[in-house]
Design an enzyme around this catalytic site. Structure first.
Site, PDB file in Angstrom:
ATOM      1  N   ARG A  27     -47.764  76.975  35.934  1.00  0.00           N
ATOM      2  CA  ARG A  27     -46.786  77.432  34.952  1.00  0.00           C
ATOM      3  C   ARG A  27     -45.882  76.265  34.528  1.00  0.00           C
ATOM      4  O   ARG A  27     -45.939  75.785  33.406  1.00  0.00           O
ATOM      5  CB  ARG A  27     -45.948  78.579  35.531  1.00  0.00           C
ATOM      6  CG  ARG A  27     -45.155  79.372  34.462  1.00  0.00           C
ATOM      7  CD  ARG A  27     -43.846  78.767  34.039  1.00  0.00           C
ATOM      8  NE  ARG A  27     -42.912  78.576  35.131  1.00  0.00           N
ATOM      9  CZ  ARG A  27     -41.748  77.959  35.009  1.00  0.00           C
ATOM     10  NH1 ARG A  27     -41.381  77.440  33.842  1.00  0.00           N
ATOM     11  NH2 ARG A  27     -40.945  77.802  36.048  1.00  0.00           N
ATOM     12  N   ASP A  28     -45.087  75.759  35.443  1.00  0.00           N
ATOM     13  CA  ASP A  28     -44.100  74.744  35.116  1.00  0.00           C
ATOM     14  C   ASP A  28     -44.742  73.419  34.739  1.00  0.00           C
ATOM     15  O   ASP A  28     -44.192  72.653  33.954  1.00  0.00           O
ATOM     16  CB  ASP A  28     -43.163  74.543  36.316  1.00  0.00           C
ATOM     17  CG  ASP A  28     -41.797  74.026  35.916  1.00  0.00           C
ATOM     18  OD1 ASP A  28     -41.637  73.621  34.765  1.00  0.00           O
ATOM     19  OD2 ASP A  28     -40.893  74.020  36.768  1.00  0.00           O
ATOM     20  N   HIS A  75     -35.657  74.401  44.102  1.00  0.00           N
ATOM     21  CA  HIS A  75     -36.606  73.842  43.138  1.00  0.00           C
ATOM     22  C   HIS A  75     -35.981  72.573  42.569  1.00  0.00           C
ATOM     23  O   HIS A  75     -35.018  72.632  41.795  1.00  0.00           O
ATOM     24  CB  HIS A  75     -36.858  74.870  42.030  1.00  0.00           C
ATOM     25  CG  HIS A  75     -37.686  74.381  40.886  1.00  0.00           C
ATOM     26  ND1 HIS A  75     -38.911  74.925  40.581  1.00  0.00           N
ATOM     27  CD2 HIS A  75     -37.473  73.426  39.944  1.00  0.00           C
ATOM     28  CE1 HIS A  75     -39.413  74.327  39.505  1.00  0.00           C
ATOM     29  NE2 HIS A  75     -38.545  73.411  39.098  1.00  0.00           N
ATOM     30  N   HIS A  78     -36.277  68.633  40.680  1.00  0.00           N
ATOM     31  CA  HIS A  78     -37.000  67.690  39.843  1.00  0.00           C
ATOM     32  C   HIS A  78     -36.711  66.290  40.360  1.00  0.00           C
ATOM     33  O   HIS A  78     -35.662  66.040  40.945  1.00  0.00           O
ATOM     34  CB  HIS A  78     -36.577  67.826  38.382  1.00  0.00           C
ATOM     35  CG  HIS A  78     -37.120  69.043  37.713  1.00  0.00           C
ATOM     36  ND1 HIS A  78     -37.746  69.008  36.491  1.00  0.00           N
ATOM     37  CD2 HIS A  78     -37.138  70.341  38.091  1.00  0.00           C
ATOM     38  CE1 HIS A  78     -38.130  70.240  36.135  1.00  0.00           C
ATOM     39  NE2 HIS A  78     -37.766  71.059  37.102  1.00  0.00           N
ATOM     40  N   CYS A 107     -38.857  70.744  32.125  1.00  0.00           N
ATOM     41  CA  CYS A 107     -38.415  71.819  31.221  1.00  0.00           C
ATOM     42  C   CYS A 107     -38.491  71.351  29.767  1.00  0.00           C
ATOM     43  O   CYS A 107     -37.885  70.327  29.418  1.00  0.00           O
ATOM     44  CB  CYS A 107     -36.985  72.235  31.561  1.00  0.00           C
ATOM     45  SG  CYS A 107     -36.308  73.477  30.440  1.00  0.00           S
TER      46      CYS A 107
END
Length: 337
Positions: A44-45, A236, A238, A269
Site C-alpha cells: 500500500r504505502d 510508523h 520514515h 506520502c
C-alpha cells in the site's frame, strides 16, 4: 485462494492480543529477548507512490512472499478513490488474488464508509483509518478538517458494526507537519482520545515526513502510556533524515512492541513535500534481531522478497542490509599477495 489454503506451508506466528503487550513506558531490559511484531506496508504505502503502474499480479506476488516471512501484519492495499491514488485502483483484485496465511492479519486503508463497504466485501481482516494531527496536512491529504474526518469515521464504524473486521486508527504527522512545523503532544493525544472513544483496536503514530527524533519519540510514547494505559500502539517511521532506526530503538525502549516498515524502504506520502521512503522492514528486523529481540521473522526470506521487489519496480531501493549483507555473514580471507 481463500483463507486457510496451504496452511502447512506457513509459519504459525499469530499476533497476540493486548494482554501480551509489554506496558508502554517500561524499559526493555537487555536480558528479556522481548517479542516484537513487524507490520509491512509496501503493498500500500510503497506501491502508491511509484511513478509506474505495478501490475496486479506483481502486487499479489509481493504480498504472498511477505506472507511466508513471519511478519504479523501486511497492509495489502487501500480502498480509496482511483482518482486520488490510481496505483491502487486494483484493491479488490489484489485482495481476491492473494494466498492468505491464517497467521497473518491482512489490512487495508479506507478513507470513508464507502471504502469500508468495499473492504468488507473483500474480506479484509482489519481496516486502517487515517487522520493527520495537523489541520493543514489533513486538508491536503483528504480535503477535510480533523473534526470532519472523525465525523466520517463514525460512519465507518456503522458499516463495521456486526462484522469481525477490526479498525485501527492512524495519526499522520504525529511528530511534525511539513506545513505547520511542530505538532504539540496535546494535539496528538486529543486525536488518540477521539479514536479511543470510537472504539478502535489500536492506534498507529506516523512520522509522515521523517522529522521525529528519539527524544521526542520517547516523550510522546510515555505521555500516551500515562493517559491511555493498555493502549495497543504501533509506530510508523520514515527514514527521510536518516533517523528511522534510531526512532525504532527509542520506541522499543519506551515499551512499544509493534513497528511498521516497508520492504526495501520503498514509499512515501504523495501529499507531503519531501517525504521519502519508509523505514526499511528488513533493516529493522536485522537490527532488532542483532539486539537480541525476537521478531518471529525469517530474515533470509525477507531479503529474498526485497530483491524480488527491486526487480519488479526496476530501480534501486534504500534498504541497506540487502546490499551489505547481514552482520553475521562471513567472507573469504583475502589471498596473500
Amino acid at each position: 485462494m481463500g483463507r486457510g489454503d496451504n496452511k502447512a506451508s506457513f509459519p504459525r506466528r499469530r499476533e497476540p492480543g493486548v494482554v501480551q503487550q509489554k506496558p508502554l513506558g517500561s524499559r526493555v531490559r537487555g536480558d528479556d529477548k522481548p517479542r516484537i511484531f513487524i507490520h509491512d506496508v509496501v503493498a500500500r504505502d510503497g506501491f502508491q507512490i511509484e511513478p509506474s503502474w505495478i501490475p496486479t499480479e506483481r502486487k499479489i506476488e509481493i504480498v504472498d512472499l511477505l506472507s511466508q516471512t513471519g511478519v504479523a501484519k501486511i497492509e495489502a492495499t487501500s480502498f480509496v478513490s482511483p482518482k486520488a491514488v490510481p496505483n491502487l485502483r486494483d484493491a479488490a483484485e489484489v485482495m481476491a488474488g492473494i494466498r492468505r496465511n491464517p497467521e497473518v492479519t491482512y489490512v487495508a486503508l479506507v478513507p470513508n464508509a464507502r471504502g469500508a463497504e468495499r473492504a468488507l466485501a473483500a474480506k479484509v481482516d482489519e481496516i486502517v483509518l487515517v487522520v493527520s494531527a495537523s489541520e493543514t496536512h489533513n486538508r491536503a491529504n483528504v480535503r477535510r478538517s480533523v473534526g470532519e474526518s472523525f465525523g466520517g469515521f463514525g460512519e465507518v464504524f456503522d458499516v463495521l458494526r456486526g462484522s469481525a473486521t477490526a479498525a485501527v486508527g492512524a495519526i499522520a504527522t504525529a511528530f511534525g507537519c511539513p506545513f505547520e512545523g511542530v505538532v504539540s503532544d496535546a494535539r496528538v493525544l486529543d486525536c488518540v482520545a477521539r479514536y479511543v472513544d470510537l472504539g478502535v483496536a489500536g492506534v498507529t503514530f506516523g512520522d509522515t515526513t521523517g522529522v521525529a527524533n528519539p527524544a521526542q519519540v520517547d516523550r510522546l510514547v510515555r505521555a500516551v502510556a500515562k493517559r491511555f494505559p493498555g493502549l495497543v500502539l504501533t509506530l510508523h517511521f520514515h527514514n527521510t533524515r536518516g533517523m528511522g532506526l534510531a526512532n525504532v530503538v527509542a520506541g522499543l525502549g519506551a515499551g512499544v512492541v509493534r513497528f511498521e516498515g516497508c520492504l526495501g524502504g520503498l514509499g512515501g506520502c504523495p501529499f507531503a513535500p519531501g517525504a521519502t521512503g519508509n523505514v526499511c522492514t528488513e533493516d529493522v528486523v536485522h537490527m532488532l534481531e542483532s539486539m537480541g529481540c525476537d521478531t518471529g521473522v525469517d530474515l533470509d526470506r525477507l531479503l529474498a522478497a526485497s530483491r524480488r521487489l527491486r526487480e519488479i519496480v526496476g530501480h534501486e531501493l534504500p534498504g541497506q542490509v540487502v546490499k551489505a549483507g547481514k552482520a553475521s555473514d562471513r567472507h573469504p580471507v583475502p589471498a596473500e599477495s
